[in-house]
Design a protein around this motif. Structure first.
Motif, PDB file in Angstrom:
ATOM      1  N   MET A  48      43.247  35.951  39.000  1.00 51.78           N
ATOM      2  CA  MET A  48      43.965  36.795  38.044  1.00 51.78           C
ATOM      3  C   MET A  48      44.072  38.224  38.583  1.00 51.78           C
ATOM      4  O   MET A  48      45.135  38.851  38.518  1.00 51.78           O
ATOM      5  CB  MET A  48      43.263  36.816  36.696  1.00 51.78           C
ATOM      6  N   VAL A  49      42.974  38.730  39.141  1.00 49.07           N
ATOM      7  CA  VAL A  49      42.981  40.087  39.680  1.00 49.07           C
ATOM      8  C   VAL A  49      43.951  40.184  40.861  1.00 49.07           C
ATOM      9  O   VAL A  49      44.687  41.163  40.996  1.00 49.07           O
ATOM     10  CB  VAL A  49      41.562  40.536  40.077  1.00 49.07           C
ATOM     11  N   VAL A  50      43.975  39.176  41.723  1.00 48.19           N
ATOM     12  CA  VAL A  50      44.912  39.164  42.858  1.00 48.19           C
ATOM     13  C   VAL A  50      46.348  39.229  42.352  1.00 48.19           C
ATOM     14  O   VAL A  50      47.171  39.994  42.882  1.00 48.19           O
ATOM     15  CB  VAL A  50      44.692  37.912  43.744  1.00 48.19           C
ATOM     16  N   ASN A  51      46.662  38.470  41.322  1.00 47.51           N
ATOM     17  CA  ASN A  51      48.025  38.498  40.763  1.00 47.51           C
ATOM     18  C   ASN A  51      48.365  39.879  40.204  1.00 47.51           C
ATOM     19  O   ASN A  51      49.492  40.363  40.352  1.00 47.51           O
ATOM     20  CB  ASN A  51      48.184  37.423  39.691  1.00 47.51           C
ATOM     21  N   ARG A  52      47.392  40.527  39.554  1.00 49.14           N
ATOM     22  CA  ARG A  52      47.629  41.867  39.012  1.00 49.14           C
ATOM     23  C   ARG A  52      47.820  42.880  40.137  1.00 49.14           C
ATOM     24  O   ARG A  52      48.673  43.756  40.052  1.00 49.14           O
ATOM     25  CB  ARG A  52      46.470  42.303  38.108  1.00 49.14           C
ATOM     26  N   ILE A  53      47.019  42.763  41.189  1.00 50.06           N
ATOM     27  CA  ILE A  53      47.163  43.687  42.319  1.00 50.06           C
ATOM     28  C   ILE A  53      48.533  43.510  42.966  1.00 50.06           C
ATOM     29  O   ILE A  53      49.195  44.491  43.320  1.00 50.06           O
ATOM     30  CB  ILE A  53      46.031  43.483  43.348  1.00 50.06           C
ATOM     31  N   LYS A  54      48.976  42.275  43.099  1.00 49.91           N
ATOM     32  CA  LYS A  54      50.300  42.028  43.676  1.00 49.91           C
ATOM     33  C   LYS A  54      51.400  42.611  42.801  1.00 49.91           C
ATOM     34  O   LYS A  54      52.398  43.132  43.303  1.00 49.91           O
ATOM     35  CB  LYS A  54      50.510  40.533  43.906  1.00 49.91           C
ATOM     36  N   THR A  55      51.222  42.531  41.475  1.00 44.73           N
ATOM     37  CA  THR A  55      52.194  43.121  40.555  1.00 44.73           C
ATOM     38  C   THR A  55      52.215  44.638  40.702  1.00 44.73           C
ATOM     39  O   THR A  55      53.292  45.250  40.754  1.00 44.73           O
ATOM     40  CB  THR A  55      51.866  42.728  39.105  1.00 44.73           C
ATOM     41  N   MET A  56      51.032  45.249  40.788  1.00 44.29           N
ATOM     42  CA  MET A  56      50.964  46.696  40.965  1.00 44.29           C
ATOM     43  C   MET A  56      51.603  47.112  42.289  1.00 44.29           C
ATOM     44  O   MET A  56      52.312  48.112  42.359  1.00 44.29           O
ATOM     45  CB  MET A  56      49.510  47.177  40.900  1.00 44.29           C
ATOM     46  N   ARG A  57      51.353  46.324  43.323  1.00 40.88           N
ATOM     47  CA  ARG A  57      51.948  46.607  44.633  1.00 40.88           C
ATOM     48  C   ARG A  57      53.472  46.546  44.550  1.00 40.88           C
ATOM     49  O   ARG A  57      54.175  47.404  45.086  1.00 40.88           O
ATOM     50  CB  ARG A  57      51.419  45.611  45.664  1.00 40.88           C
TER      51      ARG A  57
END
Length: 110
Positions: A48-57
């Motif tokens: 979930m955190v990886v998906n959020r980081i990718k969204t922020m990126r």
């Protein structure tokens, strides 16, 4: 604008672009390290955190360059687009760049 001489304005613009590219590179490296670290955890929360980081990126790497492009097209830059349209563009990009980024961070922490 603050700089009245046309050629000097573009000199400062390109100097700023150099620093901007350095900032984007720093962001990219930080995001890449964070994604790699969380992917190594192999848990549902880490995914979930990886998906959020990718969204922020994605938000950063789309909106920040578009803000620069909007300036280039505005009356302060090359004077290609009317101020009414660039103002609307700035408002939308500013809301997306700051508020959507904040919403993603907020939703990650709650």
């Amino acid at each position: 604008g603050v700089v009245q001489e046309e050629s000097l304005k573009w000199v400062f613009f390109w100097i700023g672009c150099g620093f901007f590219l350095g900032e984007l590179l720093g962001c990219y490296l930080i995001f890449a390290i964070a994604i790699a670290d969380f992917e190594a955890c192999k848990t549902d929360l880490a995914t979930m955190v990886v998906n959020r980081i990718k969204t922020m990126r994605l938000i950063i790497f789309v909106t920040w360059p578009l803000i620069t492009i909007t300036w280039v097209l505005s009356s302060s830059g090359a004077c290609v687009v009317d101020d009414n349209y660039t103002t609307i563009g700035y408002v939308i990009l500013d809301a997306t760049a700051k508020n959507m980024y904040g919403v993603v961070i907020w939703s990650t922490t709650w």
